[in-house]
Write an enzyme that holds these catalytic residues in place. Structure first.
Site, PDB file in Angstrom:
ATOM      1  N   CYS A  77     -35.939   2.542  17.403  1.00 47.27           N
ATOM      2  CA  CYS A  77     -35.038   2.565  18.564  1.00 47.27           C
ATOM      3  C   CYS A  77     -34.110   3.772  18.508  1.00 47.27           C
ATOM      4  O   CYS A  77     -34.009   4.534  19.460  1.00 47.27           O
ATOM      5  CB  CYS A  77     -34.180   1.294  18.611  1.00 47.27           C
ATOM      6  N   HIS A  78     -33.415   3.930  17.396  1.00 45.91           N
ATOM      7  CA  HIS A  78     -32.260   4.844  17.388  1.00 45.91           C
ATOM      8  C   HIS A  78     -32.626   6.294  17.107  1.00 45.91           C
ATOM      9  O   HIS A  78     -31.814   7.183  17.380  1.00 45.91           O
ATOM     10  CB  HIS A  78     -31.212   4.329  16.404  1.00 45.91           C
ATOM     11  N   CYS A 117     -27.971  -6.125  14.886  1.00 45.50           N
ATOM     12  CA  CYS A 117     -29.254  -5.461  15.103  1.00 45.50           C
ATOM     13  C   CYS A 117     -30.358  -6.188  14.346  1.00 45.50           C
ATOM     14  O   CYS A 117     -31.462  -6.350  14.853  1.00 45.50           O
ATOM     15  CB  CYS A 117     -29.186  -4.004  14.639  1.00 45.50           C
ATOM     16  N   CYS A 141       0.851  -1.193   0.000  1.00 49.51           N
ATOM     17  CA  CYS A 141       0.000   0.000   0.000  1.00 49.51           C
ATOM     18  C   CYS A 141       0.885   1.240   0.000  1.00 49.51           C
ATOM     19  O   CYS A 141       0.643   2.214  -0.713  1.00 49.51           O
ATOM     20  CB  CYS A 141      -0.889   0.027   1.234  1.00 49.51           C
ATOM     21  N   CYS A 145     -35.167   0.477  12.271  1.00 49.90           N
ATOM     22  CA  CYS A 145     -33.991   0.967  13.000  1.00 49.90           C
ATOM     23  C   CYS A 145     -34.353   2.242  13.746  1.00 49.90           C
ATOM     24  O   CYS A 145     -33.964   2.459  14.895  1.00 49.90           O
ATOM     25  CB  CYS A 145     -32.847   1.282  12.033  1.00 49.90           C
ATOM     26  N   HIS A 166       0.749   4.827  -1.948  1.00 57.70           N
ATOM     27  CA  HIS A 166       0.121   5.883  -1.143  1.00 57.70           C
ATOM     28  C   HIS A 166       1.102   6.617  -0.250  1.00 57.70           C
ATOM     29  O   HIS A 166       0.758   7.663   0.297  1.00 57.70           O
ATOM     30  CB  HIS A 166      -0.971   5.283  -0.251  1.00 57.70           C
TER      31      HIS A 166
END
Lengths: 106, 261
Positions: free
Chosen positions: B180-181, B222, B76, B177, B80
């Protein structure tokens, strides 16, 4: 090779109580689990941790299967002299890992 | 698998109107990271790089960054350079649009594209030790940076799809979702505080997992909790949802590698 993270103060006053923190990467497989086929997964844990201060043993711990993966061990000692604080973890399947840190006591 | 997925795309707008009760998005100044709900001990674990177990994987990732891989014989770093400069802010703006894929890709997919195209190496599997380590190392370079989803009109339809999924009831418990959130964060669910669900620190070191895990692993978690059928790792549905979650958390600070109970 296991990764380790060590936190020892670089400098300390003579007689000062210092905190030492160590962390090591290890699966700590308990030996009580089974895989999808019902086969027991063999135990693979670190069994012993030893810390030496200029060659003298100052702390030792025995580790058991209930200890979580990547064990974090922290303890205190008194800074007595400049030198090297060395750590060794040993365990199942011939596991052995060393690490060390320098400390200057003034 | 594709049945419910296709249904979600076409049925979402209809279901939205019919089923979502409140569904109000959290005001920008009321947003909080789940870090704020953690115990003092867990906060201390995350804050100290020598006690944060996620840092063990970051060390592995640092080694992978410098390791030559594939037929190209390149690492990498060969392209980079140092990750500190070149990868700063990169995780904060993913998922981003990929022209050749014609859709948004997340950080893991971006890493694998690079591996396959530029390093001519085999892609890392999702949730493999290598993928988690490298994505943690790359994402950590954005630590403290604000989450900045790209302002790219091509992302709009995918963002909308992610939002629709977030607000769509699903699973045997018939929950979305957002119920709840968005609507019930801060209250208790089986002894735990319901978080707002901002992806500020992925991949996270979760004490329950005793290891590092990606945002998609958390989303699966979840969905299994809602007794919904989860998607395969890397599924476009997950990436759309990641895109929406990052947009929802825009401006919040990246914490990678975060520690969560």
């Amino acid at each position: 090779m296991a990764r380790t993270l060590i936190n020892v103060p670089q400098k300390a006053k003579r007689g000062e109580v210092i905190a030492i923190k160590t962390l090591i990467s290890h699966v700590m497989e308990t030996g009580f689990r089974h895989d999808n086929m019902g086969k027991a997964i063999p135990r693979d844990i670190i069994t012993s941790f030893v810390c030496t201060y200029n060659g003298e043993e100052i702390f030792r711990a025995a580790l058991h299967p209930a200890i979580a993966a990547n064990p974090f061990i922290t303890f205190h000692t008194v800074a007595t002299e400049s030198g090297t604080i060395a750590f060794r973890w040993t365990g199942d399947n011939g596991f052995s890992q060393d690490a060390s840190a320098k400390i200057t006591v003034g | 698998m594709s049945g419910p997925a296709r249904l979600s795309i076409f049925a979402a707008p209809l279901l939205l109107a019919a089923l979502v009760s409140a569904g109000a998005e959290i005001a920008l100044n009321e947003r909080r990271s789940a870090y704020d709900d953690m115990s003092r001990d867990n906060k201390a674990m995350q804050d100290d790089d020598t006690s944060n177990p996620g840092m063990l994987a970051v060390l592995d990732g640092e080694a992978l960054w410098a390791a030559k891989a594939g037929a190209s014989g390149k690492s990498c770093a060969d392209c980079h350079g140092g990750a500190k400069a070149s990868m700063k802010g990169v995780a904060a703006r993913h998922p981003s649009f990929d022209a050749s894929a014609g859709r948004p890709v997340n950080l893991e997919q971006r890493i694998n594209t690079s591996r396959v195209q530029h390093q001519q190496a085999s892609p890392f599997a999702y949730e493999s030790k290598e993928m988690l380590a490298l994505s943690a190392y790359v994402a950590m370079q954005s630590r403290g940076e604000p989450i900045a989803p790209p302002d790219d009109p091509r992302l709009k339809p995918f963002l909308d799809r992610g939002r629709a999924q977030f607000n769509q009831r699903q699973g045997q418990l018939n929950l979305s979702c957002g119920q709840c959130h968005d609507d019930n964060w801060g209250k208790s669910l089986a002894g735990n505080t319901v978080p707002q669900g901002h992806p500020t620190g992925y991949p996270i070191y979760r004490l329950e997992w005793q290891g590092l895990g990606s945002l998609q692993r958390r989303l699966r978690n979840c969905m299994i909790g809602m007794r919904a059928e989860s998607y395969a790792y890397g599924a476009p549905e997950y990436v759309d949802m990641e895109l929406y979650l990052m947009w929802r958390a825009r401006g919040m600070k990246v914490e990678t590698p975060a520690v969560r109970p």
